[in-house]
Scaffold this motif. Structure first.
Motif, PDB file in Angstrom:
ATOM      1  N   GLU A 167       0.831  -1.207   0.000  1.00 33.77           N
ATOM      2  CA  GLU A 167       0.000   0.000   0.000  1.00 33.77           C
ATOM      3  C   GLU A 167       0.861   1.251   0.000  1.00 33.77           C
TER       4      GLU A 167
ATOM      5  N   GLU B 292       2.302   1.711  -3.483  1.00 28.03           N
ATOM      6  CA  GLU B 292       1.265   2.160  -4.419  1.00 28.03           C
ATOM      7  C   GLU B 292       0.932   3.627  -4.186  1.00 28.03           C
ATOM      8  N   ASP B 293       0.757   4.021  -2.921  1.00 32.90           N
ATOM      9  CA  ASP B 293       0.468   5.421  -2.599  1.00 32.90           C
ATOM     10  C   ASP B 293       1.603   6.336  -3.041  1.00 32.90           C
TER      11      ASP B 293
ATOM     12  N   ASN C 102       3.798   5.791  -5.432  1.00 30.18           N
ATOM     13  CA  ASN C 102       3.821   5.865  -6.897  1.00 30.18           C
ATOM     14  C   ASN C 102       2.732   6.791  -7.435  1.00 30.18           C
ATOM     15  N   VAL C 103       1.542   6.717  -6.864  1.00 28.87           N
ATOM     16  CA  VAL C 103       0.450   7.587  -7.306  1.00 28.87           C
ATOM     17  C   VAL C 103       0.816   9.054  -7.076  1.00 28.87           C
ATOM     18  N   ARG C 104       1.299   9.361  -5.879  1.00 31.64           N
ATOM     19  CA  ARG C 104       1.669  10.748  -5.561  1.00 31.64           C
ATOM     20  C   ARG C 104       2.840  11.231  -6.418  1.00 31.64           C
ATOM     21  N   LYS C 105       3.800  10.338  -6.650  1.00 30.99           N
ATOM     22  CA  LYS C 105       4.955  10.703  -7.467  1.00 30.99           C
ATOM     23  C   LYS C 105       4.505  11.042  -8.887  1.00 30.99           C
ATOM     24  N   ASN C 106       3.610  10.216  -9.433  1.00 29.02           N
ATOM     25  CA  ASN C 106       3.081  10.486 -10.775  1.00 29.02           C
ATOM     26  C   ASN C 106       2.321  11.803 -10.824  1.00 29.02           C
ATOM     27  N   GLU C 107       1.555  12.104  -9.786  1.00 29.77           N
ATOM     28  CA  GLU C 107       0.824  13.381  -9.737  1.00 29.77           C
ATOM     29  C   GLU C 107       1.798  14.558  -9.736  1.00 29.77           C
TER      30      GLU C 107
ATOM     31  N   GLN D 143       3.626  14.875 -13.065  1.00 31.09           N
ATOM     32  CA  GLN D 143       2.718  15.377 -14.102  1.00 31.09           C
ATOM     33  C   GLN D 143       2.641  16.899 -14.045  1.00 31.09           C
TER      34      GLN D 143
END
Length: 174
Positions: free
Chosen positions: A113, A116-117, A119-124, A127
Motif C-alpha cells: 500500500e 502504491e500510494d 507511486n500515485v503521488r509521485k506520478n501526480e 505530471q
C-alpha cells in the motif's frame, strides 16, 4: 502500347517531374529548426522537480519509518523464535509461527500500500512538473522560432539540445 503511351505523355511526365522537384527544392531551401528537450534532466534538475521530490519525502517519511520499524520488529521476533524453538513445546512453537506469519502478511500488505500510494503521488507531482515544463518548452520554441521540439529520440546532435534554456526559464520563475 506502353511505349507509345509513354512517348505521347512524355511531355506531361517532364512537367510533373519538374514541378515536384521545384516544390521539394523550395521546401528544403527553408531551414527546418529542430530542438530537443531531455525530460529526464528536467525531472532531475528543475527546481520544481526538486521541490516535488522534497515534498514527497516529507509526506512519506513517517510511513516509511513505521514500515522500517515494523520490519525490524518482525526480524527480531523471527530471530527470537529461531533461538527459542528448541525449548518451546510444539503447540507454543506453532502458535508463535502463526503469529509471525500473520504479522508478516500485515507488514507485506502495508508495504505494498505504501509503494502504491507513493507511486500515485509521485506520478501526480511529476505530471505537474511536466505540464509546466511543456508550457516553457512552447514559450522557448515560439520565442526562438523552432519548427519542431522533440522529447524522445535515439540520437540528436547536441547543438539541437535546448534543455538548458528551458531549465533557465523554469528555474527563474515560481
Amino acid at each position: 502500347m506502353n511505349t507509345s503511351f509513354l512517348q505521347s505523355h512524355r511531355k506531361w511526365f517532364l512537367v510533373l517531374a519538374f514541378g515536384l522537384s521545384t516544390i521539394a527544392t523550395s521546401a528544403f531551401a527553408q531551414e527546418l529548426k529542430i530542438g530537443f528537450i531531455n525530460t529526464d534532466r528536467i525531472f532531475r534538475d528543475a527546481n520544481s522537480a526538486k521541490a516535488a521530490q522534497a515534498k514527497l519525502e516529507q509526506e512519506f517519511v513517517k510511513r516509511e519509518k513505521e514500515l522500517t520499524d515494523q520490519g525490524n520488529q518482525l526480524k527480531a521476533i523471527a530471530d527470537k523464535l529461531d533461538k527459542d524453538a528448541p525449548t518451546l513445546s510444539e503447540a507454543q512453537r506453532n502458535t508463535r509461527q502463526k503469529q509471525l506469519v500473520e504479522q508478516d502478511r500485515d507488514f507485506q500488505r502495508k508495504r505494498r500500500e505504501f509503494q502504491e500510494d507513493l507511486n500515485v503521488r509521485k506520478n501526480e507531482e511529476l505530471q505537474q512538473v511536466l505540464e509546466r515544463a511543456n508550457k516553457v518548452v512552447k514559450q522557448v520554441a515560439e520565442a526562438e522560432k523552432y519548427d519542431v521540439v522533440l522529447q524522445e529520440v535515439v540520437y540528436i546532435n547536441p547543438k539541437h539540445d535546448i534543455t538548458e534554456k528551458v531549465l533557465k526559464v523554469l528555474n527563474s520563475t515560481k
